[in-house]
Write a protein that holds these residues in place. Structure first.
Motif, PDB file in Angstrom:
ATOM      1  N   LYS A 103       0.823  -1.208   0.000  1.00  0.00           N
ATOM      2  CA  LYS A 103       0.000   0.000   0.000  1.00  0.00           C
ATOM      3  C   LYS A 103       0.863   1.265   0.000  1.00  0.00           C
ATOM      4  O   LYS A 103       0.569   2.220  -0.726  1.00  0.00           O
ATOM      5  N   THR A 111      -2.708   6.050  -6.928  1.00  0.00           N
ATOM      6  CA  THR A 111      -3.726   5.029  -7.180  1.00  0.00           C
ATOM      7  C   THR A 111      -4.325   5.127  -8.573  1.00  0.00           C
ATOM      8  O   THR A 111      -4.931   4.169  -9.071  1.00  0.00           O
ATOM      9  N   LYS A 135      -5.551  -2.360   3.750  1.00  0.00           N
ATOM     10  CA  LYS A 135      -4.983  -2.137   2.418  1.00  0.00           C
ATOM     11  C   LYS A 135      -5.778  -1.120   1.603  1.00  0.00           C
ATOM     12  O   LYS A 135      -5.360  -0.746   0.505  1.00  0.00           O
ATOM     13  N   ARG A 136      -6.921  -0.698   2.088  1.00  0.00           N
ATOM     14  CA  ARG A 136      -7.690   0.315   1.369  1.00  0.00           C
ATOM     15  C   ARG A 136      -6.955   1.657   1.380  1.00  0.00           C
ATOM     16  O   ARG A 136      -6.238   1.984   2.327  1.00  0.00           O
ATOM     17  N   ILE A 137      -7.181   2.429   0.326  1.00  0.00           N
ATOM     18  CA  ILE A 137      -6.663   3.793   0.242  1.00  0.00           C
ATOM     19  C   ILE A 137      -7.851   4.705  -0.039  1.00  0.00           C
ATOM     20  O   ILE A 137      -8.554   4.516  -1.037  1.00  0.00           O
ATOM     21  N   GLN A 309       0.145  -4.858   4.280  1.00  0.00           N
ATOM     22  CA  GLN A 309      -0.033  -3.940   3.159  1.00  0.00           C
ATOM     23  C   GLN A 309       0.041  -4.649   1.813  1.00  0.00           C
ATOM     24  O   GLN A 309      -0.254  -4.056   0.782  1.00  0.00           O
TER      25      GLN A 309
END
Length: 429
Positions: A103, A111, A135-137, A309
């Motif tokens: 990540k 992204t 792991k989300r952004i 990550q």
């Protein structure tokens, strides 16, 4: 689109072709065969050298056997060149279809270079929520989770400690004494593999969170403190150098590698090594009878934990994005993920995985993880920061070319420039 074992990926290829004509729809399944004369499709998959392990090679071979007209071309990159090469690939528009990425590195690249994965992806509902959220952004998913929260500490040979009447060191003073005793016995006290800079930096990045004064990480992120101002950081680096200078590591530490560390620990010629879950698993593959444990770094009583990550992500430039998604779905199936997580020594990532945890990991869970006796790793505290320069400076440090203060000063300069380039609040020119 759910991929089950009976599905042939070549059929997916046919459907992807139809998709370009606007005729895609329905649920895939059955024993569909590829159209006559259909050319094989190759997916490119880029990952760091130490991640291309035998269990992953076997999974890729299995995938290719099951999917007759699909090949995976793996691009293996030396670890020390990994982050820079990804950035170069992006800059030159030569990105692969799939990449193993963290990540923090994705945040450095942006992204917008990656395929956003919708909540409707068939594997989404099976992911353990914490493993997906880490792991989300900005609340969005950009990859299949493939690593779980893991720990880093002092990996030690239980037999060498017990048969020589030694206790696991809990302080730097106890570590000096244990090292002295092992030295007298002709056993390498603490193996060092400084040819691979990513292993050199493990000492600092897992120890620094134990010693950092309260508020340090927020101050470093917002330009209210310098790395060189924190005396505890210099002490940790000086301890790392002293281990080598006092002869408490292998003499060839500057040319030793991660692979030679695995060999030394598996043979019993070294008593300790600073690393993570994956290292224990690699040693056990060489010597299944060896008994290893993991203890916290010698600056506190908490184990250092890296928030997971790792992802398999798809670049937007991929010409086979739908096929790449199908591969991710195949890889996510419980039996495939069991092989992968067991290979790394990870805890389960999907809620339908069935593999049991090894004893050493159960002990870590019991003594540290479940009671919450953990401290975040530097990578988890400063997500998005590229530490590659700092790794190199630490390599120069142990080679005798820099002092601890000079190492931190050089890193302060590189770090400040990086934060300014990223336009992080507080770092405006």
């Amino acid at each position: 689109m759910r991929i089950c074992k009976s599905l042939r990926i070549p059929f997916i290829i046919v459907v992807v072709v139809v998709l370009t004509a606007g005729c895609f729809g329905g649920n895939l399944g059955g024993d569909a065969k590829p159209a006559a004369g259909l050319e094989p499709v190759t997916l490119t998959f880029m990952l760091p050298q130490t991640h291309f392990k035998e269990f992953l090679k076997e999974s890729i071979r299995q995938f290719e056997e099951e999917q007759e007209n699909v090949k995976i071309n793996v691009q293996v990159i030396p670890d020390n060149q990994w982050v820079n090469l990804i950035k170069t690939k992006v800059f030159t528009n030569e990105t692969p279809d799939i990449v193993r990425i963290d990540k923090s590195v994705m945040m450095q690249i942006g992204t917008d270079r990656f395929v956003e994965l919708e909540e409707s992806e068939p594997w989404m509902e099976r992911v353990i929520p914490a493993e997906l959220e880490s792991k989300r952004i900005d609340g969005k998913a950009y990859g299949l989770p493939v690593s779980s929260n893991s720990t880093i500490g002092i990996v030690y040979n239980k037999k060498l400690f017990s048969e020589n009447g030694l206790e696991i060191p809990r302080s730097i003073e106890e570590l000096w004494e244990v090292c002295r005793r092992f030295n007298e016995l002709g056993i390498i006290p603490l193996y060092a593999s400084d040819k691979d800079s990513w292993t050199t930096q493990t000492w600092f990045t897992s120890a620094a969170p134990q010693v950092a004064p309260e508020g340090t990480w927020d101050k470093l992120m917002t330009n209210r403190a310098n790395w060189g101002d924190i005396g505890e950081f210099a002490q940790v680096l000086n301890d790392m150098v002293a281990l080598r200078a006092n002869g408490y590591t292998n003499r060839d530490y500057m040319i030793a590698t991660y692979t030679s560390a695995v060999d030394a620990m598996s043979s019993g010629s070294a008593a300790m090594y600073v690393s993570g879950h994956f290292f224990i698993n690699d040693v056990l593959k060489k010597n299944a009878d060896i008994e290893l444990g993991m203890a916290p770094m010698v600056y506190g009583d908490r184990i250092t934990q890296i928030q997971s990550q790792g992802m398999f992500s798809i670049f937007k430039k991929s010409e086979h994005a739908e096929l790449a998604k199908a591969f991710l779905d195949w890889f996510s199936q419980a039996e495939n993920m069991d092989v992968f997580t067991n290979g790394w020594g990870y805890t389960p990532i999907f809620n339908d995985q069935k593999a049991a945890l090894p004893e050493w990991l159960e002990i870590l869970n019991r003594d540290y993880i479940r009671p919450g006796k953990v401290v975040p790793h530097v990578d988890s505290l400063l997500v998005g920061v590229d530490f590659m320069d700092f790794w190199g400076y630490q390599q120069e440090l142990v080679a005798g070319d820099l002092t601890a203060n000079e190492t931190l000063q050089k890193w302060d300069e590189a770090y400040a420039q990086q934060m300014k380039n990223r336009k992080v609040p507080g770092w405006a020119e």
